[in-house]
Design a protein around this motif. Structure first.
Motif, PDB file in Angstrom:
ATOM      1  N   SER A  88       0.851  -1.191   0.000  1.00 61.54           N
ATOM      2  CA  SER A  88       0.000   0.000   0.000  1.00 61.54           C
ATOM      3  C   SER A  88       0.885   1.238   0.000  1.00 61.54           C
ATOM      4  O   SER A  88       2.061   1.194   0.351  1.00 61.54           O
ATOM      5  CB  SER A  88      -0.910   0.011   1.239  1.00 61.54           C
ATOM      6  OG  SER A  88      -0.139   0.104   2.416  1.00 61.54           O
ATOM      7  N   THR A  94      -3.035  -3.328   3.176  1.00 56.01           N
ATOM      8  CA  THR A  94      -4.267  -2.838   2.575  1.00 56.01           C
ATOM      9  C   THR A  94      -5.413  -3.766   2.948  1.00 56.01           C
ATOM     10  O   THR A  94      -5.402  -4.942   2.580  1.00 56.01           O
ATOM     11  CB  THR A  94      -4.148  -2.786   1.040  1.00 56.01           C
ATOM     12  OG1 THR A  94      -3.058  -1.933   0.681  1.00 56.01           O
ATOM     13  CG2 THR A  94      -5.428  -2.269   0.418  1.00 56.01           C
ATOM     14  N   ARG A  96      -8.844  -5.805   2.930  1.00 54.48           N
ATOM     15  CA  ARG A  96      -9.656  -6.345   1.839  1.00 54.48           C
ATOM     16  C   ARG A  96     -10.716  -7.262   2.427  1.00 54.48           C
ATOM     17  O   ARG A  96     -10.602  -7.737   3.551  1.00 54.48           O
ATOM     18  CB  ARG A  96      -8.792  -7.151   0.877  1.00 54.48           C
ATOM     19  CG  ARG A  96      -8.197  -8.432   1.486  1.00 54.48           C
ATOM     20  CD  ARG A  96      -7.451  -9.247   0.447  1.00 54.48           C
ATOM     21  NE  ARG A  96      -6.845 -10.457   1.003  1.00 54.48           N
ATOM     22  CZ  ARG A  96      -7.472 -11.618   1.122  1.00 54.48           C
ATOM     23  NH1 ARG A  96      -8.741 -11.722   0.724  1.00 54.48           N
ATOM     24  NH2 ARG A  96      -6.861 -12.673   1.622  1.00 54.48           N
ATOM     25  N   THR A  99     -12.529 -13.661   0.141  1.00 55.20           N
ATOM     26  CA  THR A  99     -13.312 -14.296  -0.909  1.00 55.20           C
ATOM     27  C   THR A  99     -14.330 -15.232  -0.258  1.00 55.20           C
ATOM     28  O   THR A  99     -14.221 -15.573   0.926  1.00 55.20           O
ATOM     29  CB  THR A  99     -12.411 -15.109  -1.852  1.00 55.20           C
ATOM     30  OG1 THR A  99     -11.825 -16.193  -1.105  1.00 55.20           O
ATOM     31  CG2 THR A  99     -11.300 -14.246  -2.427  1.00 55.20           C
ATOM     32  N   TRP A 196     -11.749  -0.087   8.345  1.00 56.81           N
ATOM     33  CA  TRP A 196     -11.217  -1.070   7.397  1.00 56.81           C
ATOM     34  C   TRP A 196     -12.153  -1.243   6.206  1.00 56.81           C
ATOM     35  O   TRP A 196     -11.712  -1.446   5.076  1.00 56.81           O
ATOM     36  CB  TRP A 196     -10.989  -2.412   8.107  1.00 56.81           C
ATOM     37  CG  TRP A 196      -9.692  -2.486   8.838  1.00 56.81           C
ATOM     38  CD1 TRP A 196      -9.110  -1.514   9.584  1.00 56.81           C
ATOM     39  CD2 TRP A 196      -8.801  -3.612   8.881  1.00 56.81           C
ATOM     40  NE1 TRP A 196      -7.924  -1.961  10.106  1.00 56.81           N
ATOM     41  CE2 TRP A 196      -7.708  -3.230   9.692  1.00 56.81           C
ATOM     42  CE3 TRP A 196      -8.834  -4.890   8.332  1.00 56.81           C
ATOM     43  CZ2 TRP A 196      -6.654  -4.102   9.954  1.00 56.81           C
ATOM     44  CZ3 TRP A 196      -7.789  -5.754   8.595  1.00 56.81           C
ATOM     45  CH2 TRP A 196      -6.707  -5.363   9.389  1.00 56.81           C
ATOM     46  N   SER A 200     -10.990  -0.603   2.443  1.00 57.71           N
ATOM     47  CA  SER A 200     -11.017  -1.690   1.462  1.00 57.71           C
ATOM     48  C   SER A 200     -11.672  -1.237   0.166  1.00 57.71           C
ATOM     49  O   SER A 200     -11.367  -1.763  -0.907  1.00 57.71           O
ATOM     50  CB  SER A 200     -11.771  -2.900   2.018  1.00 57.71           C
ATOM     51  OG  SER A 200     -13.163  -2.647   2.097  1.00 57.71           O
ATOM     52  N   ARG A 201     -12.568  -0.246   0.255  1.00 52.86           N
ATOM     53  CA  ARG A 201     -13.254   0.254  -0.933  1.00 52.86           C
ATOM     54  C   ARG A 201     -12.364   1.144  -1.784  1.00 52.86           C
ATOM     55  O   ARG A 201     -12.676   1.427  -2.938  1.00 52.86           O
ATOM     56  CB  ARG A 201     -14.517   1.038  -0.530  1.00 52.86           C
ATOM     57  CG  ARG A 201     -15.566   0.207   0.177  1.00 52.86           C
ATOM     58  CD  ARG A 201     -15.972  -0.981  -0.632  1.00 52.86           C
ATOM     59  NE  ARG A 201     -17.054  -1.724  -0.002  1.00 52.86           N
ATOM     60  CZ  ARG A 201     -17.485  -2.908  -0.422  1.00 52.86           C
ATOM     61  NH1 ARG A 201     -16.891  -3.482  -1.461  1.00 52.86           N
ATOM     62  NH2 ARG A 201     -18.470  -3.527   0.186  1.00 52.86           N
ATOM     63  N   ASP A 203      -9.401   0.396  -2.753  1.00 50.96           N
ATOM     64  CA  ASP A 203      -8.653  -0.453  -3.671  1.00 50.96           C
ATOM     65  C   ASP A 203      -9.650  -1.350  -4.373  1.00 50.96           C
ATOM     66  O   ASP A 203     -10.179  -2.277  -3.798  1.00 50.96           O
ATOM     67  CB  ASP A 203      -7.631  -1.306  -2.923  1.00 50.96           C
ATOM     68  CG  ASP A 203      -6.686  -2.047  -3.858  1.00 50.96           C
ATOM     69  OD1 ASP A 203      -6.983  -2.089  -5.067  1.00 50.96           O
ATOM     70  OD2 ASP A 203      -5.672  -2.568  -3.382  1.00 50.96           O
ATOM     71  N   THR A 204      -9.972  -1.034  -5.607  1.00 51.29           N
ATOM     72  CA  THR A 204     -11.011  -1.744  -6.346  1.00 51.29           C
ATOM     73  C   THR A 204     -10.490  -2.945  -7.118  1.00 51.29           C
ATOM     74  O   THR A 204     -11.240  -3.599  -7.831  1.00 51.29           O
ATOM     75  CB  THR A 204     -11.708  -0.796  -7.337  1.00 51.29           C
ATOM     76  OG1 THR A 204     -10.709  -0.261  -8.230  1.00 51.29           O
ATOM     77  CG2 THR A 204     -12.377   0.343  -6.608  1.00 51.29           C
ATOM     78  N   ARG A 205      -9.203  -3.258  -6.970  1.00 53.01           N
ATOM     79  CA  ARG A 205      -8.662  -4.404  -7.682  1.00 53.01           C
ATOM     80  C   ARG A 205      -9.253  -5.683  -7.148  1.00 53.01           C
ATOM     81  O   ARG A 205      -9.318  -5.889  -5.938  1.00 53.01           O
ATOM     82  CB  ARG A 205      -7.128  -4.445  -7.539  1.00 53.01           C
ATOM     83  CG  ARG A 205      -6.411  -3.345  -8.243  1.00 53.01           C
ATOM     84  CD  ARG A 205      -4.930  -3.349  -7.876  1.00 53.01           C
ATOM     85  NE  ARG A 205      -4.772  -3.121  -6.442  1.00 53.01           N
ATOM     86  CZ  ARG A 205      -3.595  -3.167  -5.846  1.00 53.01           C
ATOM     87  NH1 ARG A 205      -2.500  -3.460  -6.518  1.00 53.01           N
ATOM     88  NH2 ARG A 205      -3.504  -2.934  -4.543  1.00 53.01           N
ATOM     89  N   VAL A 207      -9.822  -9.512  -5.877  1.00 54.70           N
ATOM     90  CA  VAL A 207      -9.005 -10.543  -5.249  1.00 54.70           C
ATOM     91  C   VAL A 207      -9.346 -11.861  -5.889  1.00 54.70           C
ATOM     92  O   VAL A 207     -10.494 -12.293  -5.894  1.00 54.70           O
ATOM     93  CB  VAL A 207      -9.290 -10.610  -3.726  1.00 54.70           C
ATOM     94  CG1 VAL A 207      -8.485 -11.745  -3.109  1.00 54.70           C
ATOM     95  CG2 VAL A 207      -8.958  -9.292  -3.062  1.00 54.70           C
TER      96      VAL A 207
END
Length: 213
Positions: A88, A94, A96, A99, A196, A200-201, A203-205, A207
């Motif tokens: 980050s 960062t 997240r 899943t 958090w 987490s929002r 970073d839109t990449r 997972v």
């Protein structure tokens, strides 16, 4: 270490032990540092476990053994955050969301682990005064620490579920300070969860399922 098990003060007719107070204060600090995504969360958590281990060793074998596991997970969490803190822009991990596969794995591990540990406690009554809730809190704590080490927002949900049982259990068993600390944990959990979640929002990449830790 015997001094850790002497009374520090009395609060609402509850006898507060030095070990209960000091260990849980460090645990509270560790959670606050986790909210700030500070890598020092893990050494403080390790220190909390070490203090409680010293207090329990020799007369509460089960409680001492649980602290060994907590210290081991804290060491692993330190290693994990050191590996990923550079990913980050601010030098921290960062956050997240897990899943669905990771969520299912954690829920399954928590369920199986709770049953296994509770049966162990029941087979050896000296390990725990209340096998099922004690096993639930212990396994839930390990799962929460694992999720924290992986930078998952779900770690806050796990702590919240632990709090729901931890507060009444600690008060019922005479660990009033632990009970009060768990109440404060609850407030920190809600604030930390929000922080958090929002981070987490940013970073839109996506997972990927099965992505390496």
């Amino acid at each position: 270490m015997n001094r850790l098990n002497t009374e520090a003060f009395t609060l609402l007719d509850q006898h507060i032990l030095w070990s209960d107070m000091i260990g849980n204060i460090f645990g509270l600090i560790a959670l606050a540092l986790g909210w700030r995504r500070s890598i020092w969360s893990w050494p403080v958590q390790f220190l909390s476990g070490l203090i409680l281990f010293g207090a329990f060793f020799g007369h509460l074998t089960g409680s001492a053994g649980k602290q060994v596991v907590v210290m081991a997970v804290a060491g692993w969490g330190w290693w994990q955050w050191n590996r990923h803190k550079g990913e980050s822009g601010d030098g921290h991990i960062t956050p997240r969301f897990a899943t669905w596969r990771e969520r299912a794995a954690m829920i399954g591990a928590a369920a199986v682990g709770t049953v296994a540990v509770a049966l162990l406690f029941k087979a050896y009554p000296t390990l725990s005064w209340d096998p099922w809730p004690d096993a639930y809190i212990f396994v839930g704590t390990v799962v929460a620490m694992y999720a924290q080490a992986r930078g998952m927002v779900e770690f806050w949900f796990a702590w919240l579920l632990v709090d729901l049982v931890g507060v009444p259990l600690n008060f019922a068993n005479g660990y009033a300070f632990s009970g009060f600390v768990y109440v404060i944990y609850g407030a920190l959990v809600l604030w930390g969860m929000r922080d958090w979640w929002l981070r987490s929002r940013k970073d839109t990449r996506p997972v990927l399922e099965g992505a390496p830790a």
